[in-house]
Motif scaffolding. Structure first.
Motif, mmCIF file in Angstrom:
data_model
loop_
_atom_site.group_PDB
_atom_site.id
_atom_site.type_symbol
_atom_site.label_atom_id
_atom_site.label_comp_id
_atom_site.label_asym_id
_atom_site.label_seq_id
_atom_site.Cartn_x
_atom_site.Cartn_y
_atom_site.Cartn_z
ATOM 1 N N VAL A 181 0.704 -1.080 -0.184
ATOM 2 C CA VAL A 181 -0.003 0.029 0.056
ATOM 3 C C VAL A 181 0.872 1.144 0.042
ATOM 4 O O VAL A 181 0.571 2.220 -0.622
ATOM 5 N N ALA A 182 2.162 1.251 0.966
ATOM 6 C CA ALA A 182 2.933 2.307 0.748
ATOM 7 C C ALA A 182 3.568 2.684 -0.567
ATOM 8 O O ALA A 182 3.603 4.027 -1.148
ATOM 9 N N LYS A 183 3.807 1.543 -1.100
ATOM 10 C CA LYS A 183 4.294 1.911 -2.645
ATOM 11 C C LYS A 183 3.399 2.492 -3.590
ATOM 12 O O LYS A 183 3.741 3.355 -4.206
ATOM 13 N N LEU A 184 2.135 2.031 -3.417
ATOM 14 C CA LEU A 184 1.042 2.477 -4.155
ATOM 15 C C LEU A 184 0.851 4.099 -3.882
ATOM 16 O O LEU A 184 0.885 4.980 -5.108
ATOM 17 N N LEU A 185 1.239 4.363 -2.561
ATOM 18 C CA LEU A 185 0.828 6.028 -2.098
ATOM 19 C C LEU A 185 1.961 6.665 -2.222
ATOM 20 O O LEU A 185 1.906 7.754 -1.950
ATOM 21 N N LYS A 186 3.241 6.098 -2.613
ATOM 22 C CA LYS A 186 4.653 6.670 -2.809
ATOM 23 C C LYS A 186 4.968 7.325 -1.558
ATOM 24 O O LYS A 186 5.498 8.498 -1.402
ATOM 25 N N ILE A 187 4.730 6.522 -0.486
ATOM 26 C CA ILE A 187 5.178 6.958 0.753
ATOM 27 C C ILE A 187 6.344 5.619 1.402
ATOM 28 O O ILE A 187 6.467 5.975 2.713
ATOM 29 N N GLY A 188 6.702 4.767 0.775
ATOM 30 C CA GLY A 188 7.690 3.780 1.260
ATOM 31 C C GLY A 188 8.965 4.547 1.843
ATOM 32 O O GLY A 188 9.331 3.680 2.879
ATOM 33 N N HIS A 189 9.236 5.716 1.549
ATOM 34 C CA HIS A 189 10.654 6.317 2.094
ATOM 35 C C HIS A 189 10.339 6.737 3.220
ATOM 36 O O HIS A 189 11.461 7.233 4.031
ATOM 37 N N VAL A 190 9.093 6.854 3.943
ATOM 38 C CA VAL A 190 8.960 7.558 5.286
ATOM 39 C C VAL A 190 8.199 6.782 6.184
ATOM 40 O O VAL A 190 7.879 7.155 7.272
ATOM 41 N N LEU A 191 8.223 5.248 5.840
ATOM 42 C CA LEU A 191 7.482 4.440 6.748
ATOM 43 C C LEU A 191 8.190 4.255 8.005
ATOM 44 O O LEU A 191 7.253 4.064 9.201
ATOM 45 N N GLN A 192 9.248 4.602 8.463
ATOM 46 C CA GLN A 192 9.866 4.744 9.725
ATOM 47 C C GLN A 192 9.715 6.214 10.336
ATOM 48 O O GLN A 192 10.355 6.328 11.625
ATOM 49 N N HIS A 193 8.930 7.177 9.794
ATOM 50 C CA HIS A 193 9.002 8.444 10.420
ATOM 51 C C HIS A 193 7.885 8.629 11.279
ATOM 52 O O HIS A 193 6.789 7.841 11.198
ATOM 53 N N GLN A 194 8.095 9.421 12.275
ATOM 54 C CA GLN A 194 6.927 9.643 13.126
ATOM 55 C C GLN A 194 6.034 10.828 12.494
ATOM 56 O O GLN A 194 6.397 11.437 11.653
ATOM 57 N N PRO A 195 4.667 10.784 12.933
ATOM 58 C CA PRO A 195 3.792 11.724 12.405
ATOM 59 C C PRO A 195 4.174 13.103 12.415
ATOM 60 O O PRO A 195 4.134 13.947 11.331
ATOM 61 N N ARG A 196 5.216 13.625 13.395
ATOM 62 C CA ARG A 196 5.437 14.814 13.449
ATOM 63 C C ARG A 196 6.780 15.206 12.493
ATOM 64 O O ARG A 196 6.902 16.340 12.187
ATOM 65 N N GLU A 197 7.221 14.248 11.811
ATOM 66 C CA GLU A 197 8.553 14.405 10.648
ATOM 67 C C GLU A 197 7.776 14.418 9.350
ATOM 68 O O GLU A 197 8.425 14.592 8.259
ATOM 69 N N LEU A 198 6.299 13.934 9.301
ATOM 70 C CA LEU A 198 5.733 13.924 8.038
ATOM 71 C C LEU A 198 5.100 15.172 7.423
ATOM 72 O O LEU A 198 4.677 15.972 8.390
ATOM 73 N N SER A 199 5.243 15.793 6.144
ATOM 74 C CA SER A 199 4.552 16.750 5.562
ATOM 75 C C SER A 199 3.008 16.447 5.737
ATOM 76 O O SER A 199 2.666 15.249 5.806
ATOM 77 N N ASN A 200 2.185 17.549 5.405
ATOM 78 C CA ASN A 200 0.838 17.253 5.401
ATOM 79 C C ASN A 200 0.238 16.115 4.299
ATOM 80 O O ASN A 200 -0.733 15.394 4.565
ATOM 81 N N GLY A 201 1.036 16.243 3.084
ATOM 82 C CA GLY A 201 0.659 15.222 2.125
ATOM 83 C C GLY A 201 0.980 13.797 2.416
ATOM 84 O O GLY A 201 0.347 13.026 2.310
ATOM 85 N N GLN A 202 2.236 13.802 3.193
ATOM 86 C CA GLN A 202 2.326 12.354 3.812
ATOM 87 C C GLN A 202 1.703 12.007 4.720
ATOM 88 O O GLN A 202 1.153 10.779 4.875
ATOM 89 N N LYS A 203 1.222 12.828 5.700
ATOM 90 C CA LYS A 203 0.118 12.322 6.521
ATOM 91 C C LYS A 203 -1.011 11.723 5.926
ATOM 92 O O LYS A 203 -1.708 11.011 6.479
ATOM 93 N N GLN A 204 -1.451 12.584 4.883
ATOM 94 C CA GLN A 204 -2.598 12.128 4.274
ATOM 95 C C GLN A 204 -2.795 10.921 3.509
ATOM 96 O O GLN A 204 -3.336 10.076 3.773
ATOM 97 N N ARG A 205 -1.690 10.759 2.918
ATOM 98 C CA ARG A 205 -1.392 9.452 2.268
ATOM 99 C C ARG A 205 -1.283 8.321 3.336
ATOM 100 O O ARG A 205 -1.641 7.193 3.153
ATOM 101 N N THR A 206 -0.467 8.535 4.418
ATOM 102 C CA THR A 206 -0.468 7.660 5.531
ATOM 103 C C THR A 206 -1.613 7.009 6.262
ATOM 104 O O THR A 206 -1.975 6.135 6.265
#
Length: 364
Positions: free
Chosen positions: A117-142
């Motif tokens: 699912v992460a690959k489909l949404l292009k967030i595979g590179h941030v899987l180990q990040h905490q929510p505070r480290e994510l951009s709004n777009g990455q949070k939305q995709r997560t």
């Protein structure tokens, strides 16, 4: 069998009723966009389907099963909220995996599903990040990945693109339909952005004034709105609305606009003698330098190039202002002064002045 079947739903709070006698069906694999202005009750409707709120009346059936009184965890529903609702102490990976972990899937199955699912949404590179480290777009995709990971039969999306930047919102409008179709889920998608509704929905359910004003395909909603209220919600620039009183004549029904007598298609002959509102989409108004049959004089007051189109503000001889749009670009000439306008008769809309119901054309 319908995947989602809502029958006679009603909900009210101390401030008053939200909606009453609301019924809606979504077929298996269908994307139904619930669209309407802020405060119309869109999120309340999703909460009733999810089971986190109870209806005052009516029934909720999912996959043929009455779940009106069933707790949320038994409904097989996935939901993504507009405020993300991520667990702040968990990584993106653990957030996505949370529904699968609760379902006691094996670690191998969880890892495979989360990474897919992460690959489909292009967030595979941030899987180990905490929510505070994510951009709004990455949070939305997560948040969306978490909802998709459990492969729910029913997916409820509450304005998930509202908090992302314009570029990502545009990209997601392009990507989401195929992504949601690939998931196999039946989707109720809430938004108050008409462009999003048009881009994503197999059908649009317009929630307005305490009920569903129209449920139809995007093309039908735009070309054949059920009412003035629906017509106003779709289009940029917004639809032009002109009070008219069609009159019968040997040449067909006629109206007066800008000091000129103009003819409507014969299919509107039954509207003669009725106070009406003529609806003209800006793209249905054509401006020219010279008079043409069925044209009326106008003054070009302002011209605004907007890349793919140019918007013209026109003023008729009797002081009425109309918006027209035409294909154009930033180099379109900023012309002003006298001109002539006519409308595409095949694209007109006619509404009852009393009540706002659309008057459908009839075969001549």
């Amino acid at each position: 069998m319908a995947q989602i079947e809502l029958t006679g739903l009603a909900k009210a709070f101390k401030t008053g009723p939200v909606f009453s006698d609301l019924s809606l069906v979504a077929e298996t694999g269908e994307i139904v966009v619930v669209f309407g202005p802020s405060g119309a009750g869109k999120t309340v409707l999703l909460r009733l389907v999810a089971g986190v709120a109870e209806p005052d009346a009516g029934a909720v059936r999912l996959d043929g099963r009455d779940v009106t009184d069933a707790p949320p965890e038994t409904r097989g529903v996935g939901m993504a909220f507009q405020n993300f609702a991520l667990f702040p102490h968990m990584s993106a990976y653990d957030n996505i995996a949370s529904a699968l972990t609760a379902g006691r899937c094996s670690p191998e199955a969880i890892k495979g599903r989360v990474e897919a699912v992460a690959k489909l949404l292009k967030i595979g590179h941030v899987l180990q990040h905490q929510p505070r480290e994510l951009s709004n777009g990455q949070k939305q995709r997560t948040a969306l990945a978490r909802a998709l990971a459990a492969e729910p039969k029913v997916l409820l999306l509450d304005d998930p693109l509202r908090n992302v930047d314009a570029k990502l919102r545009y990209e997601m409008r392009l990507e989401l339909p195929s992504l949601l179709k690939a998931s196999g889920s039946t989707v109720l998608y809430v938004t108050q952005d008409y462009k999003e509704a048009m881009a994503l929905g197999d059908r649009i359910a317009v929630l307005l004034d305490g009920g569903l004003a129209q449920v139809a395909t995007p093309a039908q909603i735009y070309r054949e709105p059920a009412s003035l209220g629906v017509a106003r919600l779709f289009g940029d620039p917004t639809i032009n609305l002109v009070p008219v009183s069609p009159q019968a004549s040997p040449a067909g029904p006629r109206i007066e606009l800008g000091g000129k007598v103009l003819h409507l298609p014969a299919s509107y002959a039954h509207a003669a003698g009725t106070d009406c509102v003529l609806g003209l989409r800006p793209e249905a108004i054509l401006a020219a330098d010279r008079p043409e049959p069925e044209s009326f004089p106008v003054e070009v007051v302002a011209v605004t190039p907007l890349n793919e189109k140019t918007v013209l503000l026109l003023r008729t001889d009797d002081g009425r202002e109309l918006l027209a749009s035409e294909a154009g670009n930033e180099e379109a000439p900023r012309r002003h002064g006298p001109a002539h306008a006519r409308f595409d008769a095949a694209a007109i809309l006619l509404f009852e002045a009393a009540g706002g119901r659309r008057i459908a054309p009839r075969a001549a």
